[in-house]
Design an enzyme around this catalytic site. Structure first.
Site, PDB file in Angstrom:
ATOM      1  N   GLY A   1       0.834  -1.202   0.000  1.00  0.00           N
ATOM      2  CA  GLY A   1       0.000   0.000   0.000  1.00  0.00           C
ATOM      3  C   GLY A   1       0.866   1.248   0.000  1.00  0.00           C
ATOM      4  O   GLY A   1       2.003   1.225  -0.475  1.00  0.00           O
ATOM      5  N   SER A   2       0.330   2.319   0.569  1.00  0.00           N
ATOM      6  CA  SER A   2       1.037   3.599   0.510  1.00  0.00           C
ATOM      7  C   SER A   2       2.213   3.637   1.482  1.00  0.00           C
ATOM      8  O   SER A   2       2.270   2.875   2.454  1.00  0.00           O
ATOM      9  CB  SER A   2       0.073   4.726   0.861  1.00  0.00           C
ATOM     10  OG  SER A   2      -0.297   4.612   2.221  1.00  0.00           O
TER      11      SER A   2
ATOM     12  N   GLY B   1       2.657   2.181   5.314  1.00  0.00           N
ATOM     13  CA  GLY B   1       3.811   1.344   5.636  1.00  0.00           C
ATOM     14  C   GLY B   1       4.644   1.912   6.772  1.00  0.00           C
ATOM     15  O   GLY B   1       5.240   1.161   7.554  1.00  0.00           O
TER      16      GLY B   1
ATOM     17  N   GLU C   1       5.811  -3.408   0.852  1.00  0.00           N
ATOM     18  CA  GLU C   1       5.842  -3.111  -0.587  1.00  0.00           C
ATOM     19  C   GLU C   1       4.985  -1.863  -0.766  1.00  0.00           C
ATOM     20  O   GLU C   1       3.764  -1.935  -0.850  1.00  0.00           O
ATOM     21  CB  GLU C   1       5.298  -4.321  -1.355  1.00  0.00           C
ATOM     22  CG  GLU C   1       5.773  -4.401  -2.769  1.00  0.00           C
ATOM     23  CD  GLU C   1       4.804  -3.756  -3.703  1.00  0.00           C
ATOM     24  OE1 GLU C   1       5.040  -2.578  -4.057  1.00  0.00           O
ATOM     25  OE2 GLU C   1       3.806  -4.392  -4.059  1.00  0.00           O
TER      26      GLU C   1
ATOM     27  N   CYS D   1       1.459   0.207  -8.473  1.00  0.00           N
ATOM     28  CA  CYS D   1       2.607   0.783  -7.761  1.00  0.00           C
ATOM     29  C   CYS D   1       3.795   0.869  -8.699  1.00  0.00           C
ATOM     30  O   CYS D   1       4.717   1.637  -8.462  1.00  0.00           O
ATOM     31  CB  CYS D   1       2.924   0.004  -6.499  1.00  0.00           C
ATOM     32  SG  CYS D   1       3.175  -1.715  -6.812  1.00  0.00           S
TER      33      CYS D   1
HETATM   34  C1  UN1 Z   1       1.156  -3.341  -7.451  1.00  0.00           C
HETATM   35  O1  UN1 Z   1       0.750  -2.417  -8.147  1.00  0.00           O
HETATM   36  O2  UN1 Z   1       0.979  -3.338  -6.201  1.00  0.00           O
HETATM   37  O3  UN1 Z   1       4.615  -5.390 -11.937  1.00  0.00           O
HETATM   38  C2  UN1 Z   1       1.795  -4.549  -7.977  1.00  0.00           C
HETATM   39  C3  UN1 Z   1       3.414  -5.128 -11.968  1.00  0.00           C
HETATM   40  C4  UN1 Z   1       2.472  -6.132 -11.378  1.00  0.00           C
HETATM   41  C5  UN1 Z   1       2.334  -5.920  -9.918  1.00  0.00           C
HETATM   42  C6  UN1 Z   1       1.976  -4.570  -9.464  1.00  0.00           C
HETATM   43  N1  UN1 Z   1       2.981  -7.446 -11.636  1.00  0.00           N
HETATM   44  O4  UN1 Z   1       2.978  -4.114 -12.452  1.00  0.00           O
END
Ligand code: UN1
Length: 510
Positions: free
Chosen positions: A239-240, A244, A261, A295
């Protein structure tokens, strides 16, 4: 007109086909709204703090029996999960689209990612290797073993509402752990669907407790309960950075382990020798795909002055021709933002960029008469005078900031000069540049790609990043080690008692 879609009806049908009991989503107090048209599609029952505590208790018990099951048998369990996911790929993929607004192909892709990690974990179940080392003492052996660690709390975000659960749990299961999942309160339905699938698999397998994989639904308060409980050995949170920061500190306070993450602010460098046609495709998917809500979304483009004008003009063409709208429709590439708050964040970032001299192309709300209660946007391209303001923040929306560079070192410095460190890319056909980018002096990110975008990673590699991204790694490579405890063993098979480092400690034994 919005009603002609009747997403609530369709959602109900899918949930039924996946075996989710209607008592879980009919009369609860968590309202689920489809970002596609703003329609209320379910009312989900939430978990209380007391229930969360009970869930933890049950997970601890489930772990105690699961750790006795041989790892390859645990792999068989994950194989069955993969099989069940294959059977329901279409239903689950569509539910992802209905609940979080991904285009169909991305919803399906997400389920495929779940299947892939299951396959990976099945193989892994026979490869949880430790090392043996040469001992400095004669007649001694030194080795390490990997043991199950306990209970893993998995906190996931709305944007990958099911895949992130699987990256964590497929590994945790073969590693011998039990799991408790706290999904985003914006995506409880896909979580209920996956929970019903895993419960069926548990029954079918027959050798695991029904509490091996549990689900708690609610806001951050139940997340806090999970995070602060010392019985939860590992917290894996996606998440953000703001989230985190709290989770990481709280887990550290009780000496738990966390896998974080968090936010990304991913850049691509486009060099003079780049294959621009290829780069354009990669940039478009990276920046616009998933409506900028990965992300790993491409948020910054660092372009050499010599190709800047031509790349910007090609990008503008792409940006003006891209199809925005109902993600369930064929040909649409940009679905909605998750909610109004996201839309406001995007507006504010664009305003802030303009204020400091950014020139915005695109942006603004996209109105579809049939989808009026939703937040669709035109993806935005922003030419920036320098890397400041919103360009150094993560705004979870399709904004691509573009900046020029003259020399390569400057490009690398720009790439690295943000607080986040998830993903990065370079477009070049110059092998020196490519390898420099991948070297210790190059990108400081957890992911660094050459001639492809920053997003869309495969599950085979370890996934995650440095700095404010949190440092955690999930998914492939040896990320499994975070779900186990390492034990170093020294074994004396001789008749003497030599001490390490040549220390003498001779006692009178008789
Ligand atoms: C995410 O946005 O939390 O590499 C994960 C990627 C994807 C996972 C994104 N396999 O864009």
């Amino acid at each position: 007109m919005a009603h002609s879609l009747n997403l609530a009806e369709e959602t109900k049908k899918i949930l039924e086909s996946l075996g989710v009991s209607s008592s879980r989503y009919n009369n609860g107090d968590l309202t689920v709204v489809s970002p596609i048209n703003g329609e209320i599609i379910a009312n989900v029952v939430q978990s209380s703090a007391t229930q969360t505590k009970e869930t933890i208790e049950k997970a601890v018990k489930a772990f105690q029996t699961w750790r006795k099951v041989p790892a390859p048998r645990r792999g068989e369990f994950v194989r069955l999960l993969g099989e069940e996911l294959r059977k329901f790929k279409n239903e689950l993929g569509r539910l992802v689209s209905l609940e979080v607004g991904k285009i169909i192909s991305e919803g399906l892709g997400e389920v495929q990612e779940m299947i892939d990690i299951c396959d990976f974990a099945v193989g892994l179940s026979r490869q949880l290797y430790g090392l043996t080392m040469g001992s400095e003492r004669s007649n001694h052996r030194l080795q390490e073993q990997w043991h199950p660690i306990g209970t893993v709390g998995v906190i996931t975000a709305f944007n990958f509402p099911v895949a992130v659960w699987s990256w964590n749990s497929a590994l945790a299961f073969v590693c011998g752990d039990s799991i408790i999942w706290k999904p985003s309160e914006k995506s409880p339905l896909t979580a209920l669907a996956v929970q019903s699938i895993i419960e069926r698999v548990i029954k079918q397998f027959g050798e695991a407790s029904t509490d091996l994989a549990q689900l708690i639904i609610g806001d951050y308060t139940i997340g806090d309960t999970l995070v602060n409980d010392p019985r939860v050995d590992v917290i894996s949170a996606t998440g953000s950075t703001a989230m985190g920061r709290i989770v990481g500190q709280n887990v550290a306070k009780r000496f738990g382990r966390s896998i974080l993450e968090l936010g990304g602010n991913n850049a691509a460098i486009v060099t003079p020798s780049a294959d621009l046609e290829l780069a354009l495709r990669a940039i478009a998917f990276g920046a616009i795909g998933t409506a900028g809500q990965r992300c790993t979304t491409l948020r910054r483009l660092i372009v050499h002055t010599s190709i800047y004008d031509s790349l910007i003009s090609s990008l503008k063409k792409v940006y003006s021709s891209i199809k925005i709208g109902n993600p369930l429709e064929d040909g649409v590439l940009v679905g909605p933002l998750i909610d109004e708050k996201s839309f406001n964040n995007m507006e504010n970032a664009l305003k802030a960029a303009k204020k400091i001299g950014g020139v915005v192309y695109g942006g603004g709300r996209y109105i579809d008469e049939a989808l009026q209660n939703a937040f669709y946007v035109h993806p935005a391209l922003v030419e920036m005078p320098s890397q400041i303001g919103p360009m150094i923040e993560e705004t979870f929306a399709p904004i691509l900031y573009v900046i020029k560079y003259d020399n390569f070192d400057e490009a690398i410095a720009l790439q690295n000069n943000v607080p986040q460190g998830l993903s990065s890319a370079i477009f070049t056909t110059d092998m020196r540049e490519a390898d420099h980018f991948l070297s210790a002096l190059g990108s400081d990110c957890g992911i660094a790609n050459v001639n492809m975008g920053s997003s869309g990673a495969e599950i085979g590699g370890a996934f995650g990043g440095e700095k404010q991204t949190g440092g955690g790694r999930e998914s492939g490579s040896d990320a499994w080690k975070a779900y186990m405890r390492r034990q170093t063993n020294a074994i004396n098979y001789g008749y003497e008692m030599p001490l390490a480092q040549g220390v003498k400690f001779d006692i009178q034994a008789h």
